[in-house]
Write a protein that holds these residues in place. Structure first.
Motif, PDB file in Angstrom:
ATOM      1  N   ASP A  37      35.352  22.392  14.330  1.00 57.07           N
ATOM      2  CA  ASP A  37      36.401  21.575  14.943  1.00 57.07           C
ATOM      3  C   ASP A  37      37.636  22.383  15.318  1.00 57.07           C
ATOM      4  N   GLN A  38      37.704  23.648  14.904  1.00 54.60           N
ATOM      5  CA  GLN A  38      38.839  24.491  15.260  1.00 54.60           C
ATOM      6  C   GLN A  38      38.535  25.483  16.386  1.00 54.60           C
ATOM      7  N   LEU A  39      37.250  25.674  16.709  1.00 52.82           N
ATOM      8  CA  LEU A  39      36.887  26.681  17.706  1.00 52.82           C
ATOM      9  C   LEU A  39      37.327  26.301  19.112  1.00 52.82           C
ATOM     10  N   LEU A  40      37.570  25.019  19.352  1.00 50.17           N
ATOM     11  CA  LEU A  40      37.961  24.583  20.688  1.00 50.17           C
ATOM     12  C   LEU A  40      39.266  25.246  21.131  1.00 50.17           C
ATOM     13  N   TYR A  41      40.206  25.439  20.206  1.00 48.56           N
ATOM     14  CA  TYR A  41      41.529  25.962  20.568  1.00 48.56           C
ATOM     15  C   TYR A  41      41.464  27.412  21.044  1.00 48.56           C
ATOM     16  N   PRO A  42      40.877  28.344  20.272  1.00 55.46           N
ATOM     17  CA  PRO A  42      40.796  29.714  20.806  1.00 55.46           C
ATOM     18  C   PRO A  42      39.899  29.813  22.031  1.00 55.46           C
ATOM     19  N   ALA A  43      38.844  28.981  22.118  1.00 54.60           N
ATOM     20  CA  ALA A  43      37.964  29.038  23.293  1.00 54.60           C
ATOM     21  C   ALA A  43      38.704  28.604  24.552  1.00 54.60           C
ATOM     22  N   ALA A  44      39.462  27.510  24.461  1.00 55.11           N
ATOM     23  CA  ALA A  44      40.185  27.012  25.641  1.00 55.11           C
ATOM     24  C   ALA A  44      41.256  28.000  26.079  1.00 55.11           C
ATOM     25  N   LEU A  45      41.998  28.566  25.124  1.00 51.50           N
ATOM     26  CA  LEU A  45      43.064  29.496  25.504  1.00 51.50           C
ATOM     27  C   LEU A  45      42.489  30.805  26.032  1.00 51.50           C
ATOM     28  N   LEU A  46      41.362  31.253  25.462  1.00 53.14           N
ATOM     29  CA  LEU A  46      40.720  32.462  25.962  1.00 53.14           C
ATOM     30  C   LEU A  46      40.269  32.270  27.406  1.00 53.14           C
ATOM     31  N   ALA A  47      39.687  31.111  27.703  1.00 54.94           N
ATOM     32  CA  ALA A  47      39.228  30.844  29.078  1.00 54.94           C
ATOM     33  C   ALA A  47      40.407  30.788  30.038  1.00 54.94           C
ATOM     34  N   ALA A  48      41.487  30.089  29.658  1.00 60.10           N
ATOM     35  CA  ALA A  48      42.634  29.933  30.554  1.00 60.10           C
ATOM     36  C   ALA A  48      43.352  31.267  30.784  1.00 60.10           C
ATOM     37  N   CYS A  49      43.663  31.978  29.703  1.00 64.17           N
ATOM     38  CA  CYS A  49      44.392  33.245  29.844  1.00 64.17           C
ATOM     39  C   CYS A  49      43.525  34.315  30.491  1.00 64.17           C
ATOM     40  N   GLY A  50      42.233  34.344  30.148  1.00 66.50           N
ATOM     41  CA  GLY A  50      41.340  35.306  30.774  1.00 66.50           C
ATOM     42  C   GLY A  50      41.229  35.084  32.271  1.00 66.50           C
ATOM     43  N   ALA A  51      41.143  33.816  32.688  1.00 67.37           N
ATOM     44  CA  ALA A  51      41.075  33.509  34.125  1.00 67.37           C
ATOM     45  C   ALA A  51      42.361  33.926  34.829  1.00 67.37           C
ATOM     46  N   TRP A  52      43.519  33.698  34.197  1.00 67.39           N
ATOM     47  CA  TRP A  52      44.793  34.091  34.811  1.00 67.39           C
ATOM     48  C   TRP A  52      44.874  35.600  34.982  1.00 67.39           C
ATOM     49  N   LEU A  53      44.477  36.343  33.949  1.00 69.71           N
ATOM     50  CA  LEU A  53      44.528  37.797  34.033  1.00 69.71           C
ATOM     51  C   LEU A  53      43.559  38.321  35.096  1.00 69.71           C
ATOM     52  N   MET A  54      42.361  37.744  35.160  1.00 71.07           N
ATOM     53  CA  MET A  54      41.393  38.175  36.162  1.00 71.07           C
ATOM     54  C   MET A  54      41.907  37.898  37.576  1.00 71.07           C
ATOM     55  N   ALA A  55      42.585  36.766  37.739  1.00 72.17           N
ATOM     56  CA  ALA A  55      43.126  36.431  39.060  1.00 72.17           C
ATOM     57  C   ALA A  55      44.198  37.426  39.496  1.00 72.17           C
ATOM     58  N   HIS A  56      44.816  38.114  38.536  1.00 70.12           N
ATOM     59  CA  HIS A  56      45.871  39.076  38.853  1.00 70.12           C
ATOM     60  C   HIS A  56      45.417  40.513  38.601  1.00 70.12           C
ATOM     61  N   ALA A  57      44.110  40.763  38.686  1.00 66.67           N
ATOM     62  CA  ALA A  57      43.593  42.112  38.455  1.00 66.67           C
ATOM     63  C   ALA A  57      44.172  43.101  39.461  1.00 66.67           C
ATOM     64  N   GLY A  58      44.339  42.672  40.725  1.00 67.96           N
ATOM     65  CA  GLY A  58      44.911  43.564  41.738  1.00 67.96           C
ATOM     66  C   GLY A  58      46.327  43.987  41.395  1.00 67.96           C
ATOM     67  N   ARG A  59      47.122  43.047  40.902  1.00 69.75           N
ATOM     68  CA  ARG A  59      48.493  43.389  40.499  1.00 69.75           C
ATOM     69  C   ARG A  59      48.500  44.329  39.300  1.00 69.75           C
ATOM     70  N   LEU A  60      47.584  44.125  38.374  1.00 64.95           N
ATOM     71  CA  LEU A  60      47.504  45.013  37.217  1.00 64.95           C
ATOM     72  C   LEU A  60      47.141  46.431  37.656  1.00 64.95           C
ATOM     73  N   ASN A  61      46.259  46.549  38.652  1.00 60.84           N
ATOM     74  CA  ASN A  61      45.945  47.873  39.201  1.00 60.84           C
ATOM     75  C   ASN A  61      47.197  48.534  39.762  1.00 60.84           C
ATOM     76  N   ALA A  62      47.985  47.766  40.522  1.00 63.08           N
ATOM     77  CA  ALA A  62      49.197  48.322  41.130  1.00 63.08           C
ATOM     78  C   ALA A  62      50.210  48.728  40.068  1.00 63.08           C
ATOM     79  N   MET A  63      50.301  47.958  38.975  1.00 62.75           N
ATOM     80  CA  MET A  63      51.287  48.255  37.935  1.00 62.75           C
ATOM     81  C   MET A  63      50.972  49.564  37.220  1.00 62.75           C
ATOM     82  N   THR A  64      49.696  49.960  37.190  1.00 61.32           N
ATOM     83  CA  THR A  64      49.357  51.219  36.529  1.00 61.32           C
ATOM     84  C   THR A  64      49.879  52.424  37.296  1.00 61.32           C
ATOM     85  N   VAL A  65      50.136  52.262  38.590  1.00 65.50           N
ATOM     86  CA  VAL A  65      50.631  53.369  39.415  1.00 65.50           C
ATOM     87  C   VAL A  65      52.121  53.586  39.200  1.00 65.50           C
ATOM     88  N   GLY A  66      52.864  52.505  39.016  1.00 64.06           N
ATOM     89  CA  GLY A  66      54.302  52.616  38.815  1.00 64.06           C
ATOM     90  C   GLY A  66      55.036  51.440  39.417  1.00 64.06           C
TER      91      GLY A  66
END
Length: 346
Positions: A210-239
């Motif tokens: 009954d507690q696994l729903l919370y980390p699963a939902a947040l992992l899906a939401a935050c992971g999707a947000w980070l993946m959607a901004h993968a291009g920006r993360l690439n640019a940030m590594t340059v400077g």
């Protein structure tokens, strides 16, 4: 130009087969994690119990009732939590290493884990379980988010929007919050400190369905947000300058990644305690194989982090069975050895 692009094309070609192999490895790792322990359960029984519980009536239950309870009530939720925590911490570590351009950045960088520890210690030693079994995870999550807000307040007060100053602000807040947590331990009941110590060293023994729903939902939401901004993360590594020329609002995007990372880390720490080195080590392993493109690094880090922590938990449960070694000890030993090897490779 063609020669320089060749390694990237090779890595792109092998990425999909590697991800497929990684998913198979994750399923096999979860199966082994549910099977082994103080009582060994055959793999056929493991999958039979899962099939019977998910599709009632499909499979004839011809195994001991105790095995079914071990598989479904104890080991499977624990293994799934290990996979989610490993994936979440690895995602946060990879994203922080991009926006800070610091290869040593990890989820503990901003005092997030220290805030989670403060909240959990407050619940375990002082307030009691006034919200039932969810008290410690909720208090730890609140402490982690509070520490993040404190970091943001410090950066705003000091006008520390650059990558290095954000890191310094996080380190300062981490020291302050951990000092406050140590004061709580000093003032608490000495008879309960063993529980606090085990939680601060990391553990997955409290996993429940009954507690696994919370980390699963947040992992899906935050992971999707980070993946959607993968291009920006690439640019940030340059400077920062290069990212700005590409139209990225550098300061705002960096703070957004910090907040997303804080939410994800706070949730994972709330259910697993403090587990170090996963977010620091896994992204480096993934980059060695898949290169630096965050479209590949993020899903790769999540997959490798999940597999790594599942096996770390297996080792923690079996090395001194029937006693559980805190999983933070296992990840610390492996992570320390890995970084000695990484230093050797320069």
């Amino acid at each position: 130009m063609t020669d320089a692009a060749a390694p990237a094309r090779v890595r792109t070609r092998i990425a999909l087969p590697l991800f497929g192999a990684g998913l198979v490895a994750l399923v096999l790792s979860l199966s082994v994690a549910v099977s082994v322990g103080a009582v060994t359960v055959p793999l056929a029984t493991v999958w039979g119990v899962i099939a019977e519980r998910t599709l009632p009536g499909l499979h004839l239950a011809d195994w001991p009732r105790g095995h079914a309870a071990i598989v479904w009530e104890v080991r499977l939720p624990r293994a799934l939590l290990a996979a989610m925590v490993g994936a979440g911490l690895a995602l946060v570590g990879a994203s922080l290493q991009s926006v800070t351009r610091n290869p040593l950045a990890d989820p503990h960088l901003l005092g997030i884990s220290a805030g989670g520890a403060f909240g959990a210690i407050l619940a375990l030693l002082h307030t009691g379980l006034f919200l039932g079994l969810m008290t410690v995870p909720l208090m730890a999550f609140a402490g982690a988010l509070g520490a993040t807000l404190l970091v943001l307040a410090v950066t705003s007060f000091a006008r520390a929007t650059s990558a290095d100053r954000l890191v310094l602000a996080g380190v300062a807040v981490s020291f302050v919050v951990m000092s406050c947590a140590n004061v709580l331990i000093f003032l608490g009941d000495p008879r309960a400190t063993h529980t606090v110590v085990f939680w601060m060293l990391g553990g997955l023994g409290l996993a429940q369905w009954d507690q696994l729903l919370y980390p699963a939902a947040l992992l899906a939401a935050c992971g999707a947000w980070l993946m959607a901004h993968a291009g920006r993360l690439n640019a940030m590594t340059v400077g920062d300058e290069m990212a700005s020329t590409l139209g990225i609002p550098v300061a705002r995007f960096r703070l957004s990644v910090f907040v997303v990372g804080a939410a994800l880390t706070g949730c994972m720490v709330a259910f697993s305690g403090i587990i170090g080195f996963v977010g620091l080590m896994v992204p480096h392993i993934v980059r060695l194989v898949l290169g630096g493109d965050y479209a590949r690094v993020l899903p790769g880090a999540a997959l490798v982090g999940a597999i790594f922590l599942v096996w770390a938990d297996i080792l923690a449960r079996t090395a001194m069975a029937p006693e559980d070694i805190p999983i933070g000890i296992v990840t610390g030993l492996i992570g320390g050895a890995f970084f000695v090897w990484l230093l050797r490779r320069r």
